[in-house]
Scaffold this motif. Sequence first.
Motif, PDB file in Angstrom:
ATOM      1  N   CYS A 167       1.803  -6.511   1.109  1.00  0.00           N
ATOM      2  CA  CYS A 167       0.910  -6.660  -0.519  1.00  0.00           C
ATOM      3  C   CYS A 167      -1.146  -7.473   0.210  1.00  0.00           C
ATOM      4  O   CYS A 167      -0.504  -7.921   0.823  1.00  0.00           O
ATOM      5  CB  CYS A 167       0.957  -7.779  -1.278  1.00  0.00           C
ATOM      6  SG  CYS A 167       0.177  -8.519  -2.280  1.00  0.00           S
ATOM      7  N   CYS A 175      -1.286 -11.121  -1.072  1.00  0.00           N
ATOM      8  CA  CYS A 175      -0.869 -12.370  -1.198  1.00  0.00           C
ATOM      9  C   CYS A 175      -0.895 -12.768   0.244  1.00  0.00           C
ATOM     10  O   CYS A 175       0.544 -13.246   1.018  1.00  0.00           O
ATOM     11  CB  CYS A 175       0.313 -12.781  -1.686  1.00  0.00           C
ATOM     12  SG  CYS A 175       1.683 -10.936  -1.384  1.00  0.00           S
ATOM     13  N   CYS A 229       2.310 -13.661  -6.442  1.00  0.00           N
ATOM     14  CA  CYS A 229       1.171 -12.894  -6.992  1.00  0.00           C
ATOM     15  C   CYS A 229       0.714 -12.029  -7.802  1.00  0.00           C
ATOM     16  O   CYS A 229       2.522 -11.154  -8.001  1.00  0.00           O
ATOM     17  CB  CYS A 229       1.419 -12.007  -4.918  1.00  0.00           C
ATOM     18  SG  CYS A 229       0.540 -11.004  -5.477  1.00  0.00           S
ATOM     19  N   THR A 288      -0.347  -9.167  -7.818  1.00  0.00           N
ATOM     20  CA  THR A 288      -0.498  -7.683  -7.130  1.00  0.00           C
ATOM     21  C   THR A 288       0.979  -7.156  -6.569  1.00  0.00           C
ATOM     22  O   THR A 288       1.151  -6.754  -7.159  1.00  0.00           O
ATOM     23  CB  THR A 288      -1.806  -7.672  -6.175  1.00  0.00           C
ATOM     24  OG1 THR A 288      -2.703  -8.090  -6.164  1.00  0.00           O
ATOM     25  CG2 THR A 288      -1.953  -6.646  -6.085  1.00  0.00           C
ATOM     26  N   CYS A 289       1.428  -7.698  -6.575  1.00  0.00           N
ATOM     27  CA  CYS A 289       3.140  -7.071  -6.022  1.00  0.00           C
ATOM     28  C   CYS A 289       3.739  -7.539  -6.889  1.00  0.00           C
ATOM     29  O   CYS A 289       5.227  -7.313  -6.552  1.00  0.00           O
ATOM     30  CB  CYS A 289       3.282  -7.611  -4.376  1.00  0.00           C
ATOM     31  SG  CYS A 289       2.874  -9.345  -4.123  1.00  0.00           S
TER      32      CYS A 289
HETATM   33 ZN   LIG Z   1       1.514  -9.743  -3.724  1.00  0.00          ZN
END
Ligand SMILES: [Zn+2]
Length: 514
Positions: free
Chosen positions: A202, A205, A310, A312-313
């Motif tokens: 990712c 992060c 995080c 995003t992931c």
């Molecule tokens: Zn992440």
Amino acid sequence: MSDEWEQGPGYSAEQPGQNNQNNQNNQNNPNNQNQNKSDIDLRLEDIKRTVIQGASEAQVRLKRVVGKANEYIQQAQTAPTMTPRTPTSVEEQRIRQLANMWSNENWRVARELGTYMDVVSWSTDEVWEVTLQTRWETRSLETISAPYTGSAQGKPKPLLPVWDYELPPVTGLKAPASRTRLEGLDDVVACTSCNGTGHALCETCAGRGWYVCPDCKGRTKIRCSTCRGRGYIADWVQEEKKPFFKRQAENFTTSVNEKVADVFDGIRNQGVPIPNPVDTDPANKGKTVPCPDCVNGEVDCTCGNGKRVCETCQGAKTTFCVNCNGTGKIVRHREIARQFDLRVQNKVVGTSAIPERRLASANGELVYSAELTETLYADAVPEGIPTDVWRTSVELAHAESVNPEKMGRDNPLSGTRASLQVLELVRIPYTKVDYRYGNQNYIFYVYDGEGQEKFYSDRYPARWDRIERLVRAISTDLLTTGAEEPKSGSQASGYRVPVEVPPYTITEDDEHNQ
Ligand SMILES: [Zn+2]
Ligand SMILES: [Zn+2]
Ligand SMILES: [Zn+2]
Ligand SMILES: [Zn+2]
């Protein structure tokens, strides 16, 4: 100036009983020129008398202009009396018509030139304009990578040189760029970004799944806003009573100070260790009590552990690889990119005094127009085309087809070739006419087809009005403003008629300066 001049009070060239409208017609008749000339003579005498009395620098210049104009008038009067000429042949009549056409459409040329000129001789000839248009096509093989989508691969085929592919036909000399995907040449390869796993760390992060809490910088505690991190506050109960205005003033100061203090706090929170100059310690003002909202000036941060997951992931540390859309594979397509550019070459075959830029605007007569699909042969001259014109065209077409600059780097993966050639041969007839007018010899050219005749001449008899207008301009200035004080700067620029060229004749240069 000319309009004023037309109705100028001093103008007396009309014959008695004629009005200005008739006068307009008189000017069309060169016979009237003599009558006009004598009038101008009188004027010049007047002017001379006036000017000679002056002695200033400007007057000297004016004298010179007047002298020049006078000289022209003298020469003009040596011209024979004009009488309409009678054509002796149909051809001559046509030439006189054309000359009149020319002087009708060009106000600089003597009026009714065709009626009053002496035709000395004429000859007809032609020039040819060869136009070769070549559409150059550039092909290059390009590889386009895209995420694998599991689509059908088709039967594998060998890679051929770019010109061996039959691509969609392109018509017209101007064509837009295009691309054609080649079937059976797709490669499926592993994605190098993710090593074929389809997954990648990712980026948000950096593969940790979490990031340091931006509020507490990972310390899990943040400064208490109630006591500004001091751990104690002023014991307001102890405060003595203050007069109203003093209290108001202090409240105001306090609120300003708090705002400034907040700004400094903000800076300190970014990690810059600066002292706060306006944050006055409540301990300086009197008794204090421990802050009820915190322990030692600090409160717990909402993150709890100094980290945040995080988004995003969602803590997974990896995401799908963006290069292969998570498939771990890349498909490489082969495409042929085509670009077209048009080269136009012009060549005039034949000689004439008419400049090529003039000929370029002629329509002419299109005698030959063809797509060149095979090699042209110099010996196979098409009907109606002069041999030298054909020979020039063949050479031009041949030279362009093997254009080394264009064909320079032809290889199996790219190259440029002439993919369409169009040859046009245009005939531009012209007539050269030698004539005399006012004791001088002149030449003019009529070119282009019937009904669209154009005229060219590098010098020609000027319209009488122009010289007349010059004299009138000078006289109006001199007689109305007086010779004492000529308008500075206006002498030279005011007279639009060039006085430095020979009378009755205008040259091409003159025309461009206008
Ligand atoms: Zn992440
Ligand atoms: Zn990948
Ligand atoms: Zn506190
Ligand atoms: Zn935190």
